[in-house]
Enzyme design. Sequence first.
Site, PDB file in Angstrom:
ATOM      1  N   ASP A  34      28.547  42.591  42.328  1.00  0.00           N
ATOM      2  CA  ASP A  34      30.490  41.933  42.559  1.00  0.00           C
ATOM      3  C   ASP A  34      30.633  41.656  43.811  1.00  0.00           C
ATOM      4  O   ASP A  34      30.132  41.760  44.632  1.00  0.00           O
ATOM      5  CB  ASP A  34      31.109  42.944  41.831  1.00  0.00           C
ATOM      6  CG  ASP A  34      32.347  42.566  40.932  1.00  0.00           C
ATOM      7  OD1 ASP A  34      32.492  41.595  41.077  1.00  0.00           O
ATOM      8  OD2 ASP A  34      32.827  43.320  39.610  1.00  0.00           O
TER       9      ASP A  34
HETATM   10  C1  BGC Z   1      35.130  40.734  38.811  1.00  0.00           C
HETATM   11  C2  BGC Z   1      34.070  40.189  38.541  1.00  0.00           C
HETATM   12  C3  BGC Z   1      34.176  38.564  38.490  1.00  0.00           C
HETATM   13  C4  BGC Z   1      34.382  38.220  40.098  1.00  0.00           C
HETATM   14  C5  BGC Z   1      34.414  37.131  40.289  1.00  0.00           C
HETATM   15  C6  BGC Z   1      34.953  40.293  40.874  1.00  0.00           C
HETATM   16  O1  BGC Z   1      36.225  41.298  41.629  1.00  0.00           O
HETATM   17  O2  BGC Z   1      34.728  42.548  39.088  1.00  0.00           O
HETATM   18  O3  BGC Z   1      33.980  40.690  36.701  1.00  0.00           O
HETATM   19  O4  BGC Z   1      33.400  38.033  38.100  1.00  0.00           O
HETATM   20  O5  BGC Z   1      34.863  38.907  40.925  1.00  0.00           O
HETATM   21  O6  BGC Z   1      35.559  36.267  40.137  1.00  0.00           O
END
Ligand code: BGC
Length: 730
Positions: A300
């Site tokens: 993530d």
């Molecule tokens: C979130 C994810 C997301 C990613 C990309 C992260 O901060 O937890 O769910 O897909 O950002 O935007």
Amino acid sequence: MRYVIFILFLASIISCTEHREARSHRNVRIDSLLSVMTLEEKVGQMIQLNITMINQSGVPTDHRLNEDKLRDLIRTYNVGSFLNGAATAPEKWFRYSHRLQEIALEESRLGIPIIYGIDHVHGAGFVEGATVFPQPINLAATFNPSFAADMAKVTVMESADLGHHWIFAPVLDLGINPLWPRLWETFGEDPLVASEMGHAYTEALQDPNHSTPFQVAACAKHFIGYSDPRSGWDRTPSHIPDQYLHEFLRPSFQRAIDAGVHTVMINSGEINGVPVHASPRILKGLLRSQMRFEGVVITDWKDIQKLVENHRIAENEKEATFLAIQAGIDISMAASSTSFCVYLRELVAEGRISETRIDESVKRILNLKQKLGLFEHPYPSKDRLRQIGAEANRLLAKKAAKESIVLLKNDSIGSAPLLPLDRSARLLLTGMSAHSKRNLAGGWTIQWQGAKEERYPEDMYTIKTALDQDFESVRYVPDPQELKRLSKRADVILIATGEEPYTEFEGNINDLSLAQEEIELIETAVATQVPVVLLLVEGRPRALNGLEKKLAGIIWAGLPGFEGAEAIASVVSGQVNPSGKLPLSYPAFSAHHTAYHHKPTETGTWMYPFGHGLSYTTFEYSKLSLSDTVFSESIQAKVQLENVGGTAGKETVLWFLKDEVGRITRPVKILKHFEKVHLNPGERKEVFFDLEMADLMYPNEKGVPVAEPGYFVLQVGDHQKRFRLPEWSK
Ligand code: BGC
């Protein structure tokens, strides 16, 4: 041999530099490609950078490429993936994606296309004019997985052509902690509902037929244990027993993996003291070996850096990189830094990470790019932009929204229930969400945290404008004093309350109660003696702490999306007979709470339980029967369902199972099967459930399913029957 392949490969590169189009149609052999890649090129495939690194202003909403920056990043780091953006006109997306791919292919020695990731979590929310569905929590409330499939299909139709190859959805975490600011991104608290919805979504999203020749990868996230942090706040520690993890948190991910989900995103948090990004036990042992996931694992947001800065389990980013790669990460969503590439190269040069390990990840990434057809069709297309926001797509979103509205309470005033309201009823409307578009859609819509009101579509209804269509007299009063004054001329007061858009840490709250001003507004309305109906427009269940007793009606609208206001109005007016059911247990209080599948020593103090939802008609369950009272290979259960009211409607039949005595404490009940049935007035149907051995088993702490002989109780509606699994069946 290797040398020959290399020469052949170089020759193809040289000829293809002149015939770039021709090259894009070749069928790439991943092994040969890998064999001629330098370490730098391989490592570049393993990083994903944010749009802010390659646009002109460094602001995420800017889709004007900074070509020099992009060229530089590809030349120096061979970057293979980018992500993100915000709602932008389709033509602009097309230009951006086209040029991005063109430059990537020009600069990449081996012509490896970019894969682009984006958070279209409820329709293509980052494409202007696109269809925006209800959020996943609402889809769960429909108990109708075909809506999850519709949402996926429409997302692909409205964004795959624009170069959005990789959708960061579905969220398969269980929505079990009402404080958690991403609850609404989940399919609720039940593992079966989350599995069925996630499965339908994943299959439809990855179905190659919806946007041929473009194909899209789904991303099951956030693996695993993200949704129930002890503090309730985003990305704070969880403590999860292995047995619980296998029984409750694994099924939705397992189902998506079995359906062939191409990618998995990792939980940013920690479980039992170990950040998941640095856990070989979870990433290799569980995800790869036990759950048999063969696709791409992505971190993530900045999660390798966070092993240093937040979790503090590594002294520096190089050590964090080592830990994450050894644990099993394929791509680092490094977002705004390229240091991952530098450290990873160094780690290989120092012999701490083998090139074979790098090859494993790069092969998976290249395979993904090939599966999606990116080598053949790297460029976006603008031939079908008219299908974005098409009437037919919006109708699907509206249908889903209508089925997702849950009627929680409907008191009788005189002899008849208050709702639905007559067209001539004089309505007084108030509350923070009464005349708001943004509150209906929630986060990850237009922008990460939702956008300013004026950014939402002009033709989108608010609850006020939607009610105006269906009722003769709707008076909107934002101010409590006015509300008091005008109440004398009102038949009903409607209060649309809830939450403003948020996601992730920005949505952390200290208290589940509704905001103080909203509570005061409800109290003011109740004091007028006019019947009050509350409309809950919210991403998580905000507690009413007893205030619900004073309300004549309550409607849970969740986050119903761009078509949501009309859906709400049509339930209020009775054009739609509500058929949504709560996909979570709605807490009565701001503190004490348990999910419906709690343990015997816990007590549910819910305002309304999981599965609760009223209708404008009455369904009667009768004649529950089992084919046997002793289980051998299966048992067929049957119940009769009849619509004994005067309106056609849909009822979700929920089959729960209780294991009376367990080796370890068992949940008081757990959903085993559900089915949504439509019945006209007076109509009756037999509804079936075939119980298999797997329904009686539960995983032990190693994840191995076990069966325990003894008594079970099957429950449906207000009926139940007991049966026995005999000793010899072990
Ligand atoms: C979130 C994810 C997301 C990613 C990309 C992260 O901060 O937890 O769910 O897909 O950002 O935007």
